[in-house]
Enzyme design. Structure first.
Site, PDB file in Angstrom:
ATOM      1  N   GLU A 186       0.750  -1.233   0.102  1.00  0.00           N
ATOM      2  CA  GLU A 186      -0.024   0.165   0.132  1.00  0.00           C
ATOM      3  C   GLU A 186       0.908   1.397  -0.095  1.00  0.00           C
ATOM      4  O   GLU A 186       0.607   2.068   0.735  1.00  0.00           O
ATOM      5  CB  GLU A 186      -0.826  -0.011   1.234  1.00  0.00           C
ATOM      6  CG  GLU A 186      -1.776  -1.066   1.347  1.00  0.00           C
ATOM      7  CD  GLU A 186      -3.037  -0.938   2.467  1.00  0.00           C
ATOM      8  OE1 GLU A 186      -3.951  -1.517   2.054  1.00  0.00           O
ATOM      9  OE2 GLU A 186      -2.650  -0.651   3.433  1.00  0.00           O
TER      10      GLU A 186
ATOM     11  N   ASP B 213      -8.533  -8.899   4.194  1.00  0.00           N
ATOM     12  CA  ASP B 213      -8.204  -7.652   5.236  1.00  0.00           C
ATOM     13  C   ASP B 213      -9.319  -7.598   6.206  1.00  0.00           C
ATOM     14  O   ASP B 213     -10.125  -6.609   6.242  1.00  0.00           O
ATOM     15  CB  ASP B 213      -8.120  -6.530   4.399  1.00  0.00           C
ATOM     16  CG  ASP B 213      -7.562  -5.137   5.343  1.00  0.00           C
ATOM     17  OD1 ASP B 213      -7.257  -5.311   6.230  1.00  0.00           O
ATOM     18  OD2 ASP B 213      -7.689  -4.183   4.450  1.00  0.00           O
TER      19      ASP B 213
ATOM     20  N   GLU C 180     -12.647  -1.944  12.229  1.00  0.00           N
ATOM     21  CA  GLU C 180     -12.754  -1.267  10.999  1.00  0.00           C
ATOM     22  C   GLU C 180     -13.846  -1.449   9.885  1.00  0.00           C
ATOM     23  O   GLU C 180     -14.691  -0.823   9.340  1.00  0.00           O
ATOM     24  CB  GLU C 180     -11.275  -1.051  10.233  1.00  0.00           C
ATOM     25  CG  GLU C 180     -11.318  -0.589   8.940  1.00  0.00           C
ATOM     26  CD  GLU C 180      -9.976  -0.870   8.371  1.00  0.00           C
ATOM     27  OE1 GLU C 180      -8.791  -1.611   9.054  1.00  0.00           O
ATOM     28  OE2 GLU C 180      -9.845  -0.522   7.159  1.00  0.00           O
TER      29      GLU C 180
HETATM   30  C1  BDP Z   1      -6.452  -2.014   6.180  1.00  0.00           C
HETATM   31  C2  BDP Z   1      -6.739  -0.524   6.639  1.00  0.00           C
HETATM   32  C3  BDP Z   1      -5.304   0.394   6.430  1.00  0.00           C
HETATM   33  C4  BDP Z   1      -4.104  -0.402   7.026  1.00  0.00           C
HETATM   34  C5  BDP Z   1      -3.746  -1.728   6.289  1.00  0.00           C
HETATM   35  C6  BDP Z   1      -2.981  -2.485   6.962  1.00  0.00           C
HETATM   36  O1  BDP Z   1      -7.767  -0.008   5.950  1.00  0.00           O
HETATM   37  O2  BDP Z   1      -5.513   1.411   7.240  1.00  0.00           O
HETATM   38  O3  BDP Z   1      -2.998   0.532   6.972  1.00  0.00           O
HETATM   39  O4  BDP Z   1      -5.016  -2.348   6.565  1.00  0.00           O
HETATM   40  O5  BDP Z   1      -2.993  -3.387   7.710  1.00  0.00           O
HETATM   41  O6  BDP Z   1      -7.322  -2.791   6.840  1.00  0.00           O
HETATM   42  O7  BDP Z   1      -1.763  -2.265   6.879  1.00  0.00           O
END
Ligand code: BDP
Length: 716
Positions: A305, A379, A407
């Site tokens: 990401e 996720d 989340e």
């Molecule tokens: C996702 C989240 C994000 C996190 C990412 C992570 O939306 O904000 O940075 O995972 O785990 O669930 O790195």
């Protein structure tokens, strides 16, 4: 005049309850036990005999006095020797000659284990809480208090406990500006601007709460890290927190930004094989250990990401992790390297990516590296099958990462007990070495003989007075700690302990509330993503439903990528005829998940694309079943509300009212999820609603038009 005013103020202060029931005390409330029962307990706590003190043993003794004082109305007297029946003897063979003289087998307990036993000392009946290491004694104290808090008998005790997992850690996604990524409980707990000078009492209470469930590590900063966290200005602040936590057996860890050498020191590269870069990290780690001698190590999100990482230099995850591991090894530190990665290129199936990247690296990591793997392959969805990496990297220690902050499960307001989710993952059988190769046995190291083991929870804790944004979210922190200590425990039993400690032991409250908690996880799955659906939430904020969304630049960020609904059917074909993600599981699992007739309903649309008129086990068509599940989810929330409504007599008004209001929000939002999803999928499936089913309250256009510019917790 002033005196009169002071008297008035004092009078006003006195009529208010001594302690507000705002949830601050968590499960460590220690409210007085009813007279008759207290009477029965007092003979077991007449004296406290603790030996030589250390900061940890002092914390243990203080907790015991605080707990017994609160629960029994009077703390036992401290004494140098056992002079009457009912003493509590506390310590380690080194700190207490009494404990040493009992010749208990503490050596096998490791540093953190303890035993609690009814013994005789100098002719008197006593209870000994003994350990090999000081922190074990502290854990033993919390366990002893739990016996009273849950009204267990204190006679004939013979408890022997040792954690099954070594690193039991909270990952705080806290930023230096005190915002919390995916945090729904206020600001960050860490007062960076006032650290290191001001040590808020709350830091100690945080440490007490963690120690009470056996959590022994905390990552202070967001995995989406900034380099500044590793700058001396912030390291001294982290060191101040470490000092507060140390007596409670909690080590501080930091998320490390891979490109920190460039950002902090102007290096031209952060190539893990570059000697200059390697030296920078060695020096940085040495600096950290000068400030924090028991520093735990780094957590790293790399090449995921948009975060920098070794692949920026054509190196592997192993190269990156090993460089940091080499810097940490001389000090005993570890690297928790996250497996939550997916490449920048468009994948055929995002669920396959972590496995593809990491399995070839099995055996290539240093001994002090542990891979941190999310519970499922996508996720933190309301339900995912277990991550295929579990069981697939026998030569590498793997820790599981759960998300306590909800989340994707209704933020802080929805009552969702995650113990049920954790248990489901931990008990899932990977079949890596035949039947019984559960995820729990992968992460406790017993399956492949690993000594380095761990379990991480993305913290749901913030500056809110009740810590977690809602009373019931405290249970998720609690359950995480208990399961990290022993991943084989039952989520239901843990919920029962939490309810008893946090509210009351009255069975008329405990039984319905535990049932409600256990059912709550299935309810959220049903009203958000039933039958193996996933990732249907709104973009960015992740609040509320948006199954229609196809607006983000990457296909695999959009809900339509995951559900793939069209006029024929719905679901992601991950069987051999599709992306073949099933092949990443051991053969018996792959055979089950890959077979439409054998896959459990819970994972149906995760692994298969199914026609709308497909006949389900229930006898309904898939379309009817989908509508049924969505509706059932909402009905469950209505049932939770009814249950709670009947319980006002057992709960103080403050906490009762909060939960009442939050269940109201949950019902509205569950209905919203159901209605929006049904409205959307109906437009695609073009089938009538089953008879008697309530239609969505609004049109699809209405749901699509909603926007949430200030939804909390968004990534920056
Ligand atoms: C996702 C989240 C994000 C996190 C990412 C992570 O939306 O904000 O940075 O995972 O785990 O669930 O790195």
């Amino acid at each position: 005049m002033l005196a009169a005013l002071a008297a008035l103020l004092l009078a006003v202060a006195c009529v208010r309850p001594a302690r507000a029931e705002d949830g601050y005390d968590l499960w460590l409330r220690y409210r007085p036990i009813a007279a008759a029962q207290a009477q029965a307990y007092r003979p077991f706590a007449t004296q406290l005999v603790a030996g030589r003190s250390t900061p940890t043993l002092a914390a243990a003794r203080d907790e015991l006095l605080r707990g017994l004082g609160g629960l029994l109305g009077a703390a036992p007297s401290s004494s140098g020797a056992v002079t009457r029946d009912g003493a509590v003897v506390l310590g380690t063979p080194t700190s207490s000659s009494l404990v040493a003289g009992l010749h208990l087998d503490t050596a096998g307990l490791g540093r953190e284990g303890y035993l609690i036993r009814s013994v005789r000392v100098d002719g008197h009946a006593a209870t000994v809480i003994a350990a090999n290491g000081d922190v074990g004694a502290l854990y033993g104290v919390f366990r002893f208090l739990r016996l009273l808090q849950t009204r267990q008998p204190l006679a004939h005790l013979d408890i022997r406990e040792q954690p099954k997992v070594q690193v039991r850690i909270l990952d705080h996604w806290d930023n230096l500006d005190r915002s919390v990524e995916r945090g729904y409980a206020g600001q960050s707990l860490w007062g960076w601007p006032t650290l290191p000078d001001y040590l808020a009492p709350r830091y100690t209470d945080y440490a007490r709460a963690n120690a009470s469930v056996g959590i022994n590590g905390t990552v202070l900063n967001n995995v989406n890290a900034v380099a500044l966290s590793l700058d001396e200005r912030y390291l001294v602040k982290a060191a101040a927190l470490a000092k507060v936590f140390r007596p409670y057996g909690i080590r501080v860890y930091l998320s490390a930004r891979f490109s920190a050498p460039i950002e902090l020191s102007g290096l031209h590269s952060t190539d893990p094989l570059d000697p200059q870069v390697r030296r920078w990290w060695r020096d940085k780690v040495d600096e950290i250990y000068r400030l924090i001698p028991d520093f735990g190590g780094f957590l790293v999100k790399a090449n995921s990401e948009g975060q920098p990482g070794p692949q920026d230099y054509g190196r592997s995850h192993a190269d990156g992790a090993n460089m940091l591991a080499d810097a940490l090894a001389p000090h005993g530190g570890i690297v928790m390297w996250r497996a939550f990665v997916y490449s920048d290129k468009q994948p055929d199936d995002r669920a396959k990516q972590a496995y593809q990247e990491f399995v070839p690296l099995d055996g290539k990591f240093r001994g002090n590296v542990i891979l941190q793997v999310k519970n499922g392959p996508i996720d933190f969805q309301p339900r995912e099958p277990f991550h295929p990496l579990f069981g697939a990297m026998p030569k590498t220690p793997l820790m599981v990462e759960f998300q306590l902050t909800k989340e994707y499960l209704g933020f802080a307001t929805h009552l969702v007990y995650l113990g049920a989710l954790f248990e489901e993952t931990l008990r899932a059988d990977t079949w890596a070495h035949g039947k019984g190769s559960t995820v729990a046995r992968v992460i406790d190291g017993s399956l492949d003989g690993h000594r380095l083991t761990g379990m991480a929870g993305v913290a749901n804790i913030g500056s809110d007075r009740n810590w977690t944004g809602s009373q019931f979210d405290q249970a998720n922190w609690y359950a995480f700690g208990r399961l990290a200590w022993d991943p084989q425990q039952s989520a239901r039993a843990i919920a029962a302990d939490w309810v008893r400690m946090t509210y009351t032991n009255d069975p008329r409250f405990v039984a319905p509330v535990v049932d409600m908690m256990m059912a709550s996880r299935e309810a959220v799955v049903d009203y958000m993503t039933p039958l193996g659906l996933a990732h249907l939430m709104g973009a960015g904020h992740h609040y509320g439903p948006a199954p229609w969304d196809d607006s983000l630049p990457r296909a695999d960020w959009n809900p339509v990528y995951y559900h793939r609904a069209d006029a024929q059917g719905i679901g992601f074909d991950r069987s051999a005829s599709g992306s073949n993600a099933v092949a990443q599981y051991a053969a018996p699992v792959a055979a089950q998940f890959g077979d439409l007739t054998r896959v459990p309903d819970e994972y149906l649309l995760w692994f298969h694309r199914v026609p709308w008129d497909y006949r389900m086990r229930s006898g309904r068509t898939l379309w009817d079943e989908l509508v049924h599940r969505y509706t059932h989810g909402v009905d469950e929330v209505k049932r939770m509300r009814r249950t709670w409504r009947g319980l006002s007599a057992y709960v103080d008004k403050e906490r009762y009212d909060e939960t009442t209001a939050f269940l109201g929000i949950q019902q509205q939002e569950a209905q919203w999820w159901r209605d929006a999803c049904i409205a959307y999928f109906q437009g695609i499936a073009r089938r009538p609603l089953p008879a008697g089913v309530e239609p969505p309250a609004h049109t699809l256009t209405y749901y699509e038009s909603l926007s949430f510019p200030y939804a909390p917790g968004q990534a920056k």
